[in-house]
Enzyme design. Structure first.
Site, PDB file in Angstrom:
ATOM      1  N   ASP A   9      10.241  22.567  29.381  1.00  0.00           N
ATOM      2  CA  ASP A   9      10.256  23.766  30.186  1.00  0.00           C
ATOM      3  C   ASP A   9      10.236  23.302  31.644  1.00  0.00           C
ATOM      4  O   ASP A   9       9.990  22.118  31.924  1.00  0.00           O
ATOM      5  CB  ASP A   9       9.035  24.626  29.860  1.00  0.00           C
ATOM      6  CG  ASP A   9       8.921  25.849  30.745  1.00  0.00           C
ATOM      7  OD1 ASP A   9       9.909  26.589  30.865  1.00  0.00           O
ATOM      8  OD2 ASP A   9       7.843  26.050  31.329  1.00  0.00           O
ATOM      9  N   ASP A  11       9.289  25.589  35.073  1.00  0.00           N
ATOM     10  CA  ASP A  11       8.219  26.150  35.912  1.00  0.00           C
ATOM     11  C   ASP A  11       6.871  26.044  35.193  1.00  0.00           C
ATOM     12  O   ASP A  11       6.731  26.511  34.058  1.00  0.00           O
ATOM     13  CB  ASP A  11       8.508  27.613  36.216  1.00  0.00           C
ATOM     14  CG  ASP A  11       9.794  27.807  36.994  1.00  0.00           C
ATOM     15  OD1 ASP A  11       9.731  28.230  38.155  1.00  0.00           O
ATOM     16  OD2 ASP A  11      10.869  27.537  36.429  1.00  0.00           O
ATOM     17  N   ASP A 171       4.304  24.870  28.705  1.00  0.00           N
ATOM     18  CA  ASP A 171       2.989  25.271  29.224  1.00  0.00           C
ATOM     19  C   ASP A 171       2.576  26.672  28.783  1.00  0.00           C
ATOM     20  O   ASP A 171       1.540  27.169  29.241  1.00  0.00           O
ATOM     21  CB  ASP A 171       3.002  25.237  30.757  1.00  0.00           C
ATOM     22  CG  ASP A 171       3.886  26.330  31.352  1.00  0.00           C
ATOM     23  OD1 ASP A 171       5.094  26.345  31.039  1.00  0.00           O
ATOM     24  OD2 ASP A 171       3.372  27.172  32.089  1.00  0.00           O
TER      25      ASP A 171
END
Length: 227
Positions: A9, A11, A171
């Site tokens: 991922d 951001d 995250d």
């Protein structure tokens, strides 16, 4: 045999983009005469895109926003954000060293993000990272996006990887759910933009810093998934 692959991922995982996302949020709020938001107030919504951030800012002020106004502000947000890249966004500590270790061990890398592909490409290029990735796939690269597992699976294939020799690193609940649905082990970072502690979503592993993501850990996850 295809090289093993780590799929990230973006951001809140590889890059802390929150300062610039909040700046762009406040730019569009200012254009609507709304007082600025703070990172604490926006919380995990910072990882959910411009519309979610704007809606959260309005909700914190007990205000409703019409669909037309939301679209106008989202356009203002994205224009401001794109023009400011890379702004104050920064690669998380030790992430580059982790990439170097895995590259030396023969891994390839890809990005699977719900950020628009153009913005992901622009950010990674500005940070000098784009050339490290065999594929950079965003929310509009395919006709589907995370948590649809096809987003992850097609990213791996586009990068020249094999889903059976892959690990996802993210995250958030979305990243974890995507990897699980694809049958791919997932390392969840506990410092990103999650609505709840990532351990609650039962990833394969939880890591608190990139030094914890060793080559042996990644290889072990791939071998365990194949067993």
């Amino acid at each position: 045999m295809p090289a093993p692959i780590l799929v990230f991922d973006l951001d809140g995982t590889l890059v802390d983009t929150a300062p610039d996302l909040i700046d762009s949020l406040n730019h569009c709020l200012s254009s609507a005469g709304i007082e600025p938001a703070t990172r604490d107030g926006i919380g995990f919504h910072v990882g959910l895109g411009s519309r979610a951030m704007i809606e959260r800012a309005y909700a914190l002020r007990s205000r409703r926003i019409a669909a037309e106004e939301l679209e106008r502000l989202a356009t203002t947000f994205l224009q401001h954000y794109a023009e400011a890249i890379p702004g104050r966004s920064a690669v998380y500590p030790r992430a580059l060293e982790m990439l170097d270790r895995h590259a030396e061990a023969g891994f390839i890398f890809a990005i699977c993000t719900n950020k628009p592909e153009m913005l992901a490409q622009r950010l990674l290029t500005a940070l000098g990272l784009a050339s490290r990735f065999a594929a950079i796939c965003g929310a509009d690269t395919f006709a589907f996006r995370k948590p649809d597992p096809r987003h992850l699976l097609e990213t791996i294939r586009l990068a020249g990887g094999d889903p059976e020799r892959a690990v996802m690193i993210g995250d958030s609940r979305t990243d974890i759910a995507t990897a699980k649905a694809a049958g791919i082990p997932v390392i969840a970072l506990d410092f990103g933009y999650s609505d709840r502690p990532v351990v609650e979503y039962e990833p394969s592993v939880v890591a608190s810093h990139f030094d914890a993501i060793s080559v042996s850990l990644s290889q072990g996850l791939i071998h365990s998934a194949a067993a």
